[in-house]
Every structure is written in structure tokens, then in C-alpha cells.
Design an enzyme around this catalytic site. Structure first.
Site, PDB file in Angstrom:
ATOM      1  N   LYS A  53       0.844  -1.212   0.000  1.00  0.00           N
ATOM      2  CA  LYS A  53       0.000   0.000   0.000  1.00  0.00           C
ATOM      3  C   LYS A  53       0.875   1.256   0.000  1.00  0.00           C
ATOM      4  CE  LYS A  53      -3.783  -2.573   2.019  1.00  0.00           C
ATOM      5  NZ  LYS A  53      -4.576  -3.026   3.161  1.00  0.00           N
ATOM      6  N   GLN A  97      -4.881  -1.703   9.361  1.00  0.00           N
ATOM      7  CA  GLN A  97      -4.737  -3.038   8.769  1.00  0.00           C
ATOM      8  C   GLN A  97      -5.304  -4.106   9.715  1.00  0.00           C
ATOM      9  OE1 GLN A  97      -3.650  -3.534   5.637  1.00  0.00           O
ATOM     10  NE2 GLN A  97      -3.950  -5.724   5.785  1.00  0.00           N
ATOM     11  N   ASP A 120     -11.339   2.206   3.637  1.00  0.00           N
ATOM     12  CA  ASP A 120     -11.664   0.781   3.581  1.00  0.00           C
ATOM     13  C   ASP A 120     -13.165   0.565   3.343  1.00  0.00           C
ATOM     14  OD1 ASP A 120      -9.715  -1.217   3.776  1.00  0.00           O
ATOM     15  OD2 ASP A 120      -9.329  -0.750   5.886  1.00  0.00           O
TER      16      ASP A 120
HETATM   17  N1  GUN Z   1      -6.942  -7.259   5.945  1.00  0.00           N
HETATM   18  C1  GUN Z   1      -7.285  -8.046   4.906  1.00  0.00           C
HETATM   19  N2  GUN Z   1      -7.947  -7.315   3.973  1.00  0.00           N
HETATM   20  C2  GUN Z   1      -8.018  -6.063   4.442  1.00  0.00           C
HETATM   21  C3  GUN Z   1      -8.567  -4.849   3.924  1.00  0.00           C
HETATM   22  O1  GUN Z   1      -9.147  -4.786   2.829  1.00  0.00           O
HETATM   23  N3  GUN Z   1      -8.428  -3.756   4.721  1.00  0.00           N
HETATM   24  C4  GUN Z   1      -7.824  -3.792   5.915  1.00  0.00           C
HETATM   25  N4  GUN Z   1      -7.760  -2.666   6.629  1.00  0.00           N
HETATM   26  N5  GUN Z   1      -7.299  -4.895   6.425  1.00  0.00           N
HETATM   27  C5  GUN Z   1      -7.387  -6.014   5.689  1.00  0.00           C
END
Ligand code: GUN
Length: 294
Positions: A53, A97, A120
Site C-alpha cells: 500500500k 490493517q 476501507d
Molecule cells: N486485511 C485483509 N484485507 C483487508 C482490507 O481490505 N483492509 C484492511 N484494513 N485490512 C485487511
């Protein structure tokens, strides 16, 4: 005829290029999008996702803030950090995350994020907006699915989409995304899950079949209609001593089996995975525009 392979790496790169151009326009207007990514603990998979990211931000010209919090920190420390980011006018997107350590409540943490910065799309306000078709921030992984299909020259409108999986992160938002009115949606949607009897009866009726269950190679050729578009959201680690890292990645679809039946199919890795990060960049720009009214 062999299935068309939907290349998520190419499509994600195309989206990142569009985002970069959009970021350039915002910068000319004196606005630099900024995404804050919060990582709690040292989960290797989470570290790797956060790394990609941050790299995507660098590539697209988005400023990134990486905030690391110790695995044994108190939940209140994380909530305080979120409050700080909510107040910071230079931060436009906030992502914590997941998964979080067990002593932290993911729901409480998700709800603490300002919905306007919730890139998200997990905050109940954004979930509600999506379900009634209002403009908001939409979860990244499911948002990538119609992009993959439409940018491969395949249509969605009028098609029967069958989703396997009802998670809050993929299955449920994807149902809502695909059933909205609009060119890249307008599907008839069936959502199957672990409680579905006679699953194959539904999956065999799918023009578009999406697997999001987290079970390696669960979808086999006998479950797929000839010519269907098959989108594999699963990323599973399977022990494999022949690989130097000791495992290989497989999806929820038995790829080599299903590609002989499908009309189009996403590989794992290189299908849905890269799209998640690309859509996150798109969401960050969207949040920047919404917050700033530009
Ligand atoms: N962990 C697995 N997929 C995601 C996601 O799309 N966003 C976040 N914040 N954590 C994750």
C-alpha cells in the site's frame, strides 16, 4: 476453447496510472492526498500488505504515513491515534490493517474512524450508504471485481452473478455493488454461503461466479457453467516444500481444472489481489475530493 485470463496486474496498473493523473490535477490545485496506514503488531502478511500500500502511494504521488503500534499496546492507544488522524486536516484517508490482536475490538476500532476518511469502506455509515445506493466510500476488494470484468471487455448488466461467501469485507458489500443500477453493475445477485444446501445448483447457474470463502481450490469444474466468468477472491497459503518459502499461494478456485470450462478467469496471484491496492488509491483520491469539496 481455453478461458480468457483476466490479468489483474495489468488492469490495476491502468487504474494506478489514472489515479496518478488525478493526483497530479489535485496537486496543481494545491491539494496533496494523504493516506495514513496503521499497522498493529508484526503479522508478516499484514506487514507485506501494508508495504504494498505504501509503495502504491509512492507510485501514484499520494503522501503516505505509516504508523506502527506494538502488538501489546492498549486498544485505547490505537483509538487515540485514530482520533489524532481524524483531526489532522492534512490526512484524507485512514486505514487500520486487519486483523488486530485479539485484545482489540475490530468493530470499535472501525467505528472510530471518521466515515469521510474511511478508505476501507468498513464504517457502518459507509456500509449503509452502499446498501441504499448513496455515494460513499466502498470496500476496496469487492470494488475491484466489476472493474476487472468490465475492463476485460465483458458486460455485467443483466447477468446472473453468484457470490460464494458472506463476509463483511467481500461477500456482503459485493452483493450490494453488483445489484446497484449502472453500467458496471445491474446484475441479478445470488449470495451463497456455508449454510447453502445444494451449492452447485446455484453456482452452475452463474454467468459470473465469484469465490470468496477462504478454502483452497473449493470451486471445481463441475460447479461452473460453460463460458462463465470466474473471479477468485481467495488467497490461501498451502504448504509446499518445493517452494523456497515453504508454501505456495492458491485461490478458492481449482484454477487448472476450471479454466477449461470458464469463459474468463482470474489467476491467483495476479487477479483480484493487485486490484485491492489500486482501488485503495482510488478511494484515497475520492476521500480527498469529498473532504475538500474539489
Ligand atoms: N486485511 C485483509 N484485507 C483487508 C482490507 O481490505 N483492509 C484492511 N484494513 N485490512 C485487511
Amino acid at each position: 476453447m481455453a478461458a480468457k485470463i483476466i490479468d489483474g496486474k495489468v488492469i490495476a496498473a491502468e487504474i494506478r496510472t489514472e489515479v496518478k493523473a488525478d493526483v497530479g490535477r489535485l496537486k496543481q490545485a494545491g491539494l496533496t492526498p494523504c493516506l495514513a496506514v496503521v499497522l498493529v503488531g508484526k503479522n508478516p502478511a499484514s506487514r507485506s500488505y501494508v508495504g504494498s500500500k505504501v509503495r502504491a502511494c509512492e507510485e501514484t504521488g499520494i503522501t503516505s504515513l505509516k504508523i506502527e503500534i506494538a502488538a501489546n499496546a492498549k486498544e485505547q492507544d490505537l483509538l487515540d491515534q485514530i482520533d489524532k488522524l481524524n483531526r489532522d486536516i492534512n490526512v484524507h484517508g485512514i486505514l487500520v490493517q486487519l486483523p488486530l490482536p485479539h485484545h482489540m475490538d475490530e468493530e470499535r476500532v472501525t467505528e472510530r474512524i471518521d466515515p469521510a476518511k474511511d478508505v476501507d469502506g468498513f464504517h457502518p455509515e459507509n456500509v449503509g450508504k452502499l446498501s441504499i445506493g448513496l455515494d460513499g466510500l466502498t470496500p476496496c476488494t469487492p470494488s475491484g471485481v466489476p472493474e476487472l470484468i468490465s475492463r476485460s471487455g465483458l458486460s455485467l448488466s443483466g447477468k446472473h452473478a453468484v457470490i460464494i461467501g458472506r463476509s463483511n469485507i467481500v461477500g456482503k458489500p459485493l452483493m450490494n455493488i453488483l445489484m446497484q443500477k449502472g453500467e458496471k453493475a445491474n446484475c441479478t445477485v445470488t449470495c451463497c454461503h456455508s449454510g447453502t444446501d445444494h451449492l452447485a445448483n446455484y453456482t452452475r447457474q452463474a454467468d459470473i461466479l465469484i469465490a470468496a470463502i477462504g478454502v483452497p481450490e473449493f470451486v471445481t469444474a463441475g460447479m461452473v457453467k460453460d463460458g462463465a466468468t470466474v473471479i477468485d477472491v481467495g488467497i490461501n497459503r498451502v504448504d509446499d516444500s518445493e517452494h523456497s518459502r515453504g508454501y505456495r499461494l492458491v485461490g478458492d478456485v481449482a484454477y487448472h481444472d476450471v479454466r477449461d470450462v470458464a469463459g474468463a478467469i482470474t489467476p491467483v496471484p495476479g487477479g483480484v489481489g493487485p486490484m485491492t491496492v489500486a482501488m485503495l488509491m482510488k478511494n484515497t483520491v475520492k476521500a480527498t475530493r469529498m473532504i475538500s469539496g474539489v
